[in-house]
Design a protein around this motif. Structure first.
Motif, mmCIF file in Angstrom:
data_model
loop_
_atom_site.group_PDB
_atom_site.id
_atom_site.type_symbol
_atom_site.label_atom_id
_atom_site.label_comp_id
_atom_site.label_asym_id
_atom_site.label_seq_id
_atom_site.Cartn_x
_atom_site.Cartn_y
_atom_site.Cartn_z
ATOM 1 N N GLN A 168 0.834 -1.204 0.000
ATOM 2 C CA GLN A 168 0.000 0.000 0.000
ATOM 3 C C GLN A 168 0.864 1.249 0.000
ATOM 4 N N SER A 183 3.929 1.494 -1.153
ATOM 5 C CA SER A 183 4.584 1.585 -2.450
ATOM 6 C C SER A 183 3.654 2.228 -3.483
ATOM 7 N N LYS A 184 2.385 1.837 -3.469
ATOM 8 C CA LYS A 184 1.419 2.422 -4.393
ATOM 9 C C LYS A 184 1.205 3.904 -4.080
ATOM 10 N N ALA A 185 1.186 4.233 -2.771
ATOM 11 C CA ALA A 185 0.996 5.634 -2.376
ATOM 12 C C ALA A 185 2.153 6.499 -2.858
ATOM 13 N N GLN A 211 3.876 5.995 -5.564
ATOM 14 C CA GLN A 211 3.718 6.167 -7.005
ATOM 15 C C GLN A 211 2.653 7.205 -7.346
ATOM 16 N N THR A 212 1.608 7.264 -6.522
ATOM 17 C CA THR A 212 0.520 8.212 -6.790
ATOM 18 C C THR A 212 0.718 9.542 -6.069
ATOM 19 N N GLU A 213 1.838 9.643 -5.321
ATOM 20 C CA GLU A 213 2.160 10.865 -4.570
ATOM 21 C C GLU A 213 1.019 11.269 -3.636
ATOM 22 N N ALA A 214 0.544 10.300 -2.865
ATOM 23 C CA ALA A 214 -0.530 10.556 -1.899
ATOM 24 C C ALA A 214 -0.069 11.549 -0.834
ATOM 25 N N ASP A 215 -1.012 12.335 -0.317
ATOM 26 C CA ASP A 215 -0.679 13.393 0.634
ATOM 27 C C ASP A 215 -0.018 12.862 1.897
#
Length: 260
Positions: free
Chosen positions: A36, A38-40, A42-46
């Motif tokens: 999770q 790693s995906k964050a 990639q998506t540049e989650a806050d």
């Protein structure tokens, strides 16, 4: 009791299998969190890269102190409560208090300095019938609310449908106490609560502002030893069932306020 070798081996294997399952579960949860994260990334989650300018989000302090109750179980000496009232006894201007639960039981009053004659203006903010999530603690407050009014403090009840949960005190716009302590006997004598005391005018100003923002959504119930606005639990058109239940419960919990 004498366990034979076969039974002992059986217990050992059961324990081993249980421990192995827990380890495997822990690894799966760890891998899921790592995936999770790693995906964050990639998506540049806050939450991965929070936009916080720490230099602008902190304030200077003169001193920070940590106080806590004893860690033994059950009846404790109320170190946190005694510390808070000792500071209050030396205030000259103002005391701002916010606490979700306030139950001024006699057990608490025993530790208030006998010569306490603070000249400060007191403002107290707590939950209302509509906002409280804890019917037991709030019922204790209802039965003892008159004793709070008699102190002369401004008493506000938070009137939003969601609850107030902050626990903090600001003394003379300089010292602030923030932590887990509620103004009740449970926090004083049973729980191992703690508070951080901060000597900082800048921090005190920010905390007072936060409390005042809650006060703007609250009802002024009493001031100068008089009720100003009928408390929300007395307004029959609002929360009739809840207020009736709380008032009935308060007649019982008043005898148990040492534990709530």
């Amino acid at each position: 009791m004498n366990y034979g070798p076969i039974r002992i081996r059986a217990m050992f294997f059961r324990t081993s299998r249980k421990g192995k399952r827990k380890k495997e579960k822990g690894k799966r949860e760890r891998d899921a969190l790592a995936n999770q994260y790693s995906k964050a990334l990639q998506t540049e989650a806050d939450f991965v890269n929070p936009v916080v300018e720490w230099s602008n989000s902190t304030t200077p302090t003169k001193k920070v102190s940590f106080i806590h109750n004893p860690i033994e179980r059950f009846n404790k000496y109320p170190i946190v409560w005694r510390s808070l009232v000792d500071i209050a006894a030396n205030t000259n201007q103002s005391v701002f208090i916010q606490s979700p639960y306030i139950v001024p039981a006699d057990a608490l009053k025993e530790y208030v300095p006998k010569k306490m004659d603070s000249k400060a203006d007191w403002t107290i903010l707590t939950n209302s019938t509509a906002s409280t999530p804890n019917v037991i603690a709030f019922s204790g407050y209802l039965e003892l609310r008159d004793s709070i009014v008699e102190t002369g403090a401004k008493l506000y009840e938070y009137s939003k449908p969601y609850s107030l949960h902050g626990k903090s005190v600001v003394y003379d716009q300089r010292l602030s106490a923030v932590g887990s302590y509620n103004l009740d006997s449970r926090s004083a004598f049973l729980n191992t609560e703690s508070m951080v005391v901060i000597d900082s005018e800048a921090f005190a100003a920010q905390l007072t502002g936060a409390i005042e923002s809650k006060i703007s959504n609250s009802t002024l119930v009493a001031d100068n030893k008089k009720y100003i606005e009928p408390p929300e639990d007395q307004k029959k058109e609002e929360s009739f069932f809840k207020s009736t239940f709380l008032n009935a419960l308060s007649k019982v919990t008043v005898y148990l306020n040492r534990f709530i």
